[in-house]
Write an enzyme that holds these catalytic residues in place. Structure first.
Site, PDB file in Angstrom:
ATOM      1  N   TYR A  94      49.191  13.127  11.912  1.00 50.26           N
ATOM      2  CA  TYR A  94      47.815  12.712  12.236  1.00 50.26           C
ATOM      3  C   TYR A  94      47.410  11.530  11.350  1.00 50.26           C
ATOM      4  O   TYR A  94      46.521  10.760  11.699  1.00 50.26           O
ATOM      5  CB  TYR A  94      46.846  13.893  12.109  1.00 50.26           C
ATOM      6  CG  TYR A  94      45.588  13.703  12.917  1.00 50.26           C
ATOM      7  CD1 TYR A  94      45.658  13.411  14.283  1.00 50.26           C
ATOM      8  CD2 TYR A  94      44.326  13.797  12.335  1.00 50.26           C
ATOM      9  CE1 TYR A  94      44.503  13.226  15.034  1.00 50.26           C
ATOM     10  CE2 TYR A  94      43.169  13.616  13.080  1.00 50.26           C
ATOM     11  CZ  TYR A  94      43.269  13.331  14.431  1.00 50.26           C
ATOM     12  OH  TYR A  94      42.129  13.146  15.184  1.00 50.26           O
TER      13      TYR A  94
ATOM     14  N   LYS B 259      38.454  11.184  10.738  1.00 46.59           N
ATOM     15  CA  LYS B 259      37.710  12.293  11.366  1.00 46.59           C
ATOM     16  C   LYS B 259      36.910  13.070  10.319  1.00 46.59           C
ATOM     17  O   LYS B 259      35.841  13.605  10.628  1.00 46.59           O
ATOM     18  CB  LYS B 259      38.659  13.239  12.111  1.00 46.59           C
ATOM     19  CG  LYS B 259      39.310  12.632  13.355  1.00 46.59           C
ATOM     20  CD  LYS B 259      38.316  12.350  14.471  1.00 46.59           C
ATOM     21  CE  LYS B 259      39.025  12.086  15.793  1.00 46.59           C
ATOM     22  NZ  LYS B 259      38.110  11.572  16.826  1.00 46.59           N
TER      23      LYS B 259
HETATM   24  N1  LIG Z   1      43.623  14.776  22.908  1.00 46.24           N
HETATM   25  C1  LIG Z   1      43.522  15.559  21.849  1.00 46.24           C
HETATM   26  O1  LIG Z   1      44.428  16.349  21.543  1.00 46.24           O
HETATM   27  C2  LIG Z   1      42.301  15.518  20.983  1.00 46.24           C
HETATM   28  C3  LIG Z   1      42.053  16.585  20.110  1.00 46.24           C
HETATM   29  C4  LIG Z   1      40.924  16.538  19.312  1.00 46.24           C
HETATM   30  C5  LIG Z   1      40.059  15.452  19.389  1.00 46.24           C
HETATM   31  N2  LIG Z   1      40.334  14.425  20.250  1.00 46.24           N
HETATM   32  C6  LIG Z   1      39.384  13.304  20.287  1.00 46.24           C
HETATM   33  O2  LIG Z   1      38.792  13.245  21.555  1.00 46.24           O
HETATM   34  C7  LIG Z   1      38.300  11.929  21.775  1.00 46.24           C
HETATM   35  C8  LIG Z   1      38.708  11.459  23.165  1.00 46.24           C
HETATM   36  O3  LIG Z   1      40.103  11.269  23.244  1.00 46.24           O
HETATM   37  P1  LIG Z   1      40.984  11.796  24.465  1.00 46.24           P
HETATM   38  O4  LIG Z   1      42.014  12.677  23.871  1.00 46.24           O
HETATM   39  O5  LIG Z   1      40.128  12.261  25.562  1.00 46.24           O
HETATM   40  O6  LIG Z   1      41.779  10.477  24.899  1.00 46.24           O
HETATM   41  P2  LIG Z   1      41.379   9.286  25.911  1.00 46.24           P
HETATM   42  O7  LIG Z   1      42.417   8.246  25.677  1.00 46.24           O
HETATM   43  O8  LIG Z   1      41.191   9.780  27.276  1.00 46.24           O
HETATM   44  O9  LIG Z   1      39.960   8.806  25.351  1.00 46.24           O
HETATM   45  C9  LIG Z   1      39.829   7.911  24.270  1.00 46.24           C
HETATM   46  C10 LIG Z   1      38.733   6.947  24.682  1.00 46.24           C
HETATM   47  O10 LIG Z   1      38.427   6.053  23.605  1.00 46.24           O
HETATM   48  C11 LIG Z   1      38.053   4.845  24.230  1.00 46.24           C
HETATM   49  N3  LIG Z   1      38.032   3.724  23.291  1.00 46.24           N
HETATM   50  C12 LIG Z   1      39.031   3.310  22.454  1.00 46.24           C
HETATM   51  N4  LIG Z   1      38.631   2.191  21.809  1.00 46.24           N
HETATM   52  C13 LIG Z   1      37.360   1.917  22.243  1.00 46.24           C
HETATM   53  C14 LIG Z   1      36.407   0.898  21.975  1.00 46.24           C
HETATM   54  N5  LIG Z   1      36.670  -0.103  21.124  1.00 46.24           N
HETATM   55  N6  LIG Z   1      35.208   0.937  22.605  1.00 46.24           N
HETATM   56  C15 LIG Z   1      34.911   1.917  23.492  1.00 46.24           C
HETATM   57  N7  LIG Z   1      35.781   2.897  23.798  1.00 46.24           N
HETATM   58  C16 LIG Z   1      36.985   2.901  23.188  1.00 46.24           C
HETATM   59  C17 LIG Z   1      39.117   4.667  25.324  1.00 46.24           C
HETATM   60  O11 LIG Z   1      38.705   3.699  26.266  1.00 46.24           O
HETATM   61  C18 LIG Z   1      39.154   6.069  25.882  1.00 46.24           C
HETATM   62  O12 LIG Z   1      38.218   6.213  26.926  1.00 46.24           O
HETATM   63  C19 LIG Z   1      38.824  11.093  20.617  1.00 46.24           C
HETATM   64  O13 LIG Z   1      37.813  10.995  19.632  1.00 46.24           O
HETATM   65  C20 LIG Z   1      39.978  11.926  20.096  1.00 46.24           C
HETATM   66  O14 LIG Z   1      40.252  11.675  18.735  1.00 46.24           O
HETATM   67  C21 LIG Z   1      41.433  14.437  21.054  1.00 46.24           C
END
Ligand SMILES: NC(=O)c1ccc[n+]([C@@H]2O[C@H](COP(=O)([O-])OP(=O)(O)OC[C@H]3O[C@@H](n4cnc5c(N)ncnc54)[C@H](O)[C@@H]3O)[C@@H](O)[C@H]2O)c1
Length: 260
Positions: A161, A168
């Site tokens: 990570y 985070k």
């Molecule tokens: N997938 C997992 O396992 C997981 C677990 C815990 C937390 N998260 C968190 O969930 C959130 C969403 O991620 P996800 O897993 O749905 O993936 P995802 O790739 O679908 O979403 C990430 C989003 O961030 C956006 N983004 C990146 N740079 C950007 C910018 N400069 N301006 C505006 N938007 C921007 C992307 O366009 C995308 O829509 C993130 O914060 C991620 O850290 C994900």
């Protein structure tokens, strides 16, 4: 698959959802649940390349507002909120589901991370939530809820990570300070912390498949969470059932984070 209950718990609510990239995005799961429970949805997309993937989802959710928003482009976020002020005039829910780190920094050790890469990760994944809160608060004239997405790697070391752990951690800390600052305005602030989910963002993490299989093996519930699970918890946090909760990091991970 978790069933989304029908209902009208969010009828009359207006929700801005940032971070839908495609149908696998956590933000999309949240928007889908909010809509199913009666909320009106505004969505954003990162750029013209992302637009064709988000547009059909916006149509499916009857979202009357779909705007571009790259949080690193000065003015995009302001333009989104100007539009919301002019069209809706009021906002009840703002959900931030955005994270980014340059690949070299994300995939290397924290100790080797560049100041520039760390800065970008912090800006996109943490400070943009603070900027969103600043713009959303004046529109939350009847109170509201601000939500962001964190991960267990904020609290404990999760191999691979890397620099997203401290980023985070800062985000979760910002949630507590924003909850303190906005509590008097009846605005509640939470981080939702999902277990691992196969999304575009997650595909940037080395050995992510191992995290997925470990989540099944080690979590008390013994199954992966899906994006609707995350959406249901996010929705709960916006309702009167959660009226006295604020500043929390709520784990939606089948109990994985309680395990030693
Ligand atoms: N997938 C997992 O396992 C997981 C677990 C815990 C937390 N998260 C968190 O969930 C959130 C969403 O991620 P996800 O897993 O749905 O993936 P995802 O790739 O679908 O979403 C990430 C989003 O961030 C956006 N983004 C990146 N740079 C950007 C910018 N400069 N301006 C505006 N938007 C921007 C992307 O366009 C995308 O829509 C993130 O914060 C991620 O850290 C994900």
């Amino acid at each position: 698959m978790t069933q989304i209950p029908d209902g009208n718990a969010l009828r009359g609510k207006r929700a801005l959802v940032l971070g839908v990239a495609n149908e696998h995005s956590i933000a999309y799961g949240c928007a889908r649940v909010f809509r199913r429970l009666g909320a009106e949805i505004a969505l954003t997309y990162l750029n013209e390349k992302a637009k064709p993937y988000v547009e059909p989802l916006a149509r499916e959710l009857d979202a009357p507002i779909l705007l571009p928003c790259d949080v690193q482009h000065g003015g995009d976020l302001d333009a989104v909120f100007r539009h919301l002020a002019e069209t809706w005039g009021r906002l009840d829910i703002a959900l931030h589901s955005i994270a980014f780190a340059p690949k070299a920094d994300l995939q290397g050790r924290l100790i080797d991370s560049s100041a520039a890469g760390f800065g970008v990760a912090m800006d996109v994944s943490c400070h943009s939530f603070i900027r969103m809160a600043r713009l959303a608060a004046p529109l939350m004239t009847e109170g509201g809820t601000l939500l962001t997405m964190s991960y267990h790697g904020a609290a404990k070391v999760v191999p691979n990570y890397n620099l997203m752990g401290p980023v985070k951690a800062a985000l979760e800390c910002a949630v507590r300070y924003l909850a303190y600052e906005l509590g008097p305005s009846d605005i509640r602030v939470h981080a939702v912390s999902p277990g691992p989910l196969k999304t575009r963002a997650a595909s940037g993490l080395k050995d992510f498949d191992i995290l997925l299989s470990e989540a099944i093996e080690r979590s008390p519930i013994g199954e992966l969470v899906d994006i609707d699970d995350v959406g249901l918890t996010a929705a709960f946090l916006t309702t009167p059932y959660a009226a006295r909760l604020t500043g929390m990091t709520v784990h939606v991970d089948g109990g994985l984070s309680i395990m030693a």
